[in-house]
Write an enzyme that holds these catalytic residues in place. Structure first.
Site, mmCIF file in Angstrom:
data_model
loop_
_atom_site.group_PDB
_atom_site.id
_atom_site.type_symbol
_atom_site.label_atom_id
_atom_site.label_comp_id
_atom_site.label_asym_id
_atom_site.label_seq_id
_atom_site.Cartn_x
_atom_site.Cartn_y
_atom_site.Cartn_z
ATOM 1 N N HIS A 82 0.852 -1.193 0.000
ATOM 2 C CA HIS A 82 0.000 0.000 0.000
ATOM 3 C C HIS A 82 0.883 1.237 0.000
ATOM 4 O O HIS A 82 1.949 1.252 0.614
ATOM 5 C CB HIS A 82 -0.907 0.020 1.229
ATOM 6 C CG HIS A 82 -1.915 1.133 1.191
ATOM 7 N ND1 HIS A 82 -3.131 1.024 0.545
ATOM 8 C CD2 HIS A 82 -1.871 2.391 1.701
ATOM 9 C CE1 HIS A 82 -3.799 2.152 0.666
ATOM 10 N NE2 HIS A 82 -3.055 2.996 1.357
ATOM 11 N N ASP A 161 -14.745 3.050 7.254
ATOM 12 C CA ASP A 161 -13.683 3.767 6.536
ATOM 13 C C ASP A 161 -14.175 4.288 5.204
ATOM 14 O O ASP A 161 -13.779 5.370 4.764
ATOM 15 C CB ASP A 161 -12.472 2.853 6.325
ATOM 16 C CG ASP A 161 -11.402 3.535 5.484
ATOM 17 O OD1 ASP A 161 -10.832 4.529 5.969
ATOM 18 O OD2 ASP A 161 -11.175 3.103 4.346
ATOM 19 N N ARG A 168 -13.024 12.802 4.302
ATOM 20 C CA ARG A 168 -11.679 13.351 4.492
ATOM 21 C C ARG A 168 -11.229 14.109 3.247
ATOM 22 O O ARG A 168 -10.586 15.151 3.345
ATOM 23 C CB ARG A 168 -10.682 12.220 4.787
ATOM 24 C CG ARG A 168 -10.760 11.657 6.188
ATOM 25 C CD ARG A 168 -9.925 10.384 6.281
ATOM 26 N NE ARG A 168 -8.537 10.619 5.923
ATOM 27 C CZ ARG A 168 -7.730 9.685 5.401
ATOM 28 N NH1 ARG A 168 -8.198 8.468 5.160
ATOM 29 N NH2 ARG A 168 -6.475 9.977 5.123
ATOM 30 N N SER A 183 -7.308 4.279 8.338
ATOM 31 C CA SER A 183 -7.883 3.945 7.043
ATOM 32 C C SER A 183 -7.134 2.793 6.390
ATOM 33 O O SER A 183 -7.726 1.808 5.940
ATOM 34 C CB SER A 183 -7.852 5.174 6.132
ATOM 35 O OG SER A 183 -8.317 4.849 4.840
ATOM 36 N N LYS A 187 -8.530 -1.610 6.549
ATOM 37 C CA LYS A 187 -8.799 -2.371 5.319
ATOM 38 C C LYS A 187 -7.829 -3.537 5.159
ATOM 39 O O LYS A 187 -8.218 -4.639 4.758
ATOM 40 C CB LYS A 187 -8.726 -1.454 4.096
ATOM 41 C CG LYS A 187 -9.828 -0.413 4.010
ATOM 42 C CD LYS A 187 -9.893 0.246 2.660
ATOM 43 C CE LYS A 187 -8.714 1.123 2.351
ATOM 44 N NZ LYS A 187 -8.766 2.434 3.010
#
Length: 433
Positions: A82, A161, A168, A183, A187
């Site tokens: 990520h 989220d 956001r 966040s 996930k």
């Protein structure tokens, strides 16, 4: 318990209790807490921060707000990656296909663009027919078959989220360490992956502008990952200029395909090979990162990674012809407008976030949560920091569906500096394990 009291507590700098955080998450998911109160708490968190315990509690409550994927039927170590987001950061797409080509399962759940940064899902949706929302059963089936699937979080994966993420983006509360950590990790924990590499961006084009803040975010992420028993590491990489040359959804898909054909930008390939080396070790395919990096280079240059990308696109409903004819398949902008250099010299600065804003203003990003994207627009840099340029030589090309782009030109000129000398930023600063 009242939401206004929770907002007041955080606004006053108090540490929220587990019960207060649970009430907030439950209210977001159920819709009982209106967007304006959710936004108020996000702003209070932005200014007052959260303790390590609050961050962990928020992450776990967000994760528990939905389902937890059971990927135990997929053989092997499931490895994911990520990025905290940056301008021109299409790394996840070619990287995932490279790692999958090594035989490592990559069940990747990604997000959309936030602010001036692009989102992996937005880029993939530029490919006609590509489905980012598929069932859990199809997700698992595809990872078993292709070693790879890149999807968005389903309605049942961290649904809290999903709502907070959208707010956001439009309330200027994106660059908050506890909100970013919550966040990402809610996930990733819910997705059932075994190992995770986080690419924490730092600099002008990142949400974390300083190396100190980037290290703090990396540590927060690592602490949460270790706390749930996940193999975990973070790299801190540069985002003072865009990654690669292309900024914009279709343009970045095309650049990803170029890379998988062995013709990509050097900085993008270096980052992919570096992160891929760590993922190869985590996935038990290599004993050292150097060995893993060599394996990644091989699958890029022998075509196996490109085959992996094509299989993923086809199996998620996209047009596989994008591999051989990206210009014929991807949306194309009507106008290509060059931005000539006003003076000769060396590129000393390209303010990445403002270049990202320029792409957003062309229609390539969202200014409001419900904005429709124009996948065809964006910017392709002809020069990067440290490159020589002659007066009149094109600095970049603007891809636009409106002919008049004086506002975009002014924004870009204001944020590109030509000087006598330049200091080229490092690509990779450090790793945190």
């Amino acid at each position: 318990m009242r939401m206004v009291d929770i907002i007041h507590a955080k606004r006053s700098g108090k540490e929220l209790t587990e019960e207060q955080i649970q009430y907030f998450v439950d209210g977001v998911v159920s819709g009982k807490i209106p967007d304006y109160q959710t936004s108020a708490l996000l702003m209070a968190i932005f200014f007052k921060g959260m303790t390590t315990e609050e961050q962990s509690t928020l992450t776990m409550k967000m994760m528990e707000s939905g389902d937890h994927l059971d990927l135990s039927s997929i053989h092997g170590v499931k490895v994911d990656k990520h990025s905290t987001g940056g301008v021109g950061d299409k790394t996840s797409i070619p990287l995932a296909t490279v790692v999958a080509a090594l035989g490592i399962p990559v069940p990747m759940i990604s997000g959309r663009g936030l602010g001036h940064t692009g989102g992996t899902l937005d880029k993939l949706e530029a490919i006609p027919g590509y489905q980012v929302e598929i069932s859990e059963q199809d997700f698992i089936k595809q990872v078993k078959k292709d070693h790879l699937a890149i999807i968005g979080a389903t309605g049942n994966i961290a649904p809290a989220d999903k709502k907070i993420y959208a707010l956001r983006d439009v309330t200027d509360t994106v660059d908050s360490i506890p909100l970013i950590a919550g966040s990402i990790m809610s996930k990733k924990i819910a997705s059932g992956t075994d190992a995770l590499v986080i690419d924490v961006k730092t600099g002008a084009g990142a949400f974390m502008k300083t190396l100190e803040d980037s290290k703090a975010l990396a540590r927060a992420l690592v602490d949460i990952g270790k706390g749930v028993g996940m193999q975990f590491m973070a790299l801190i990489t540069d985002m003072n200029q865009s990654l690669g040359n292309a900024i914009g959804n279709s343009l970045e898909i095309e650049e990803s395909i170029d890379l998988l054909k062995g013709n990509g930008p050097a900085d993008l390939e270096k980052l992919i090979v570096t992160i891929g080396g760590y993922m190869a070790v985590m996935g038990d395919k290599a004993k050292t990162t150097a060995e893993g990096q060599k394996m990644c280079e091989e699958v890029i240059h022998n075509g196996q990674a490109l085959d992996s990308f094509e299989a993923m696109v086809r199996d998620q409903g996209g047009d596989p012809n994008v591999v051989n004819d990206p210009n014929g398949v991807l949306p194309q902008a009507k106008y290509q407008i060059q931005l000539p250099a006003k003076t000769s010299g060396v590129i000393a600065k390209i303010v990445a976030d403002e270049v990202g804003v320029a792409s957003m203003l062309l229609g390539g990003g969202r200014q409001k949560a419900d904005n429709q994207l124009d996948y065809s627009v964006g910017i392709v840099l002809n020069k990067k920091i440290g490159d020589k340029v002659e007066s009149g030589e094109p600095l970049l090309t603007i891809y636009s569906n409106r002919e008049e782009v004086d506002d975009i030109k002014k924004l870009l000129y204001d944020n590109i500096e030509v000087a006598d000398t330049a200091k080229v930023p490092e690509l990779i600063y450090t790793t945190i394990e």
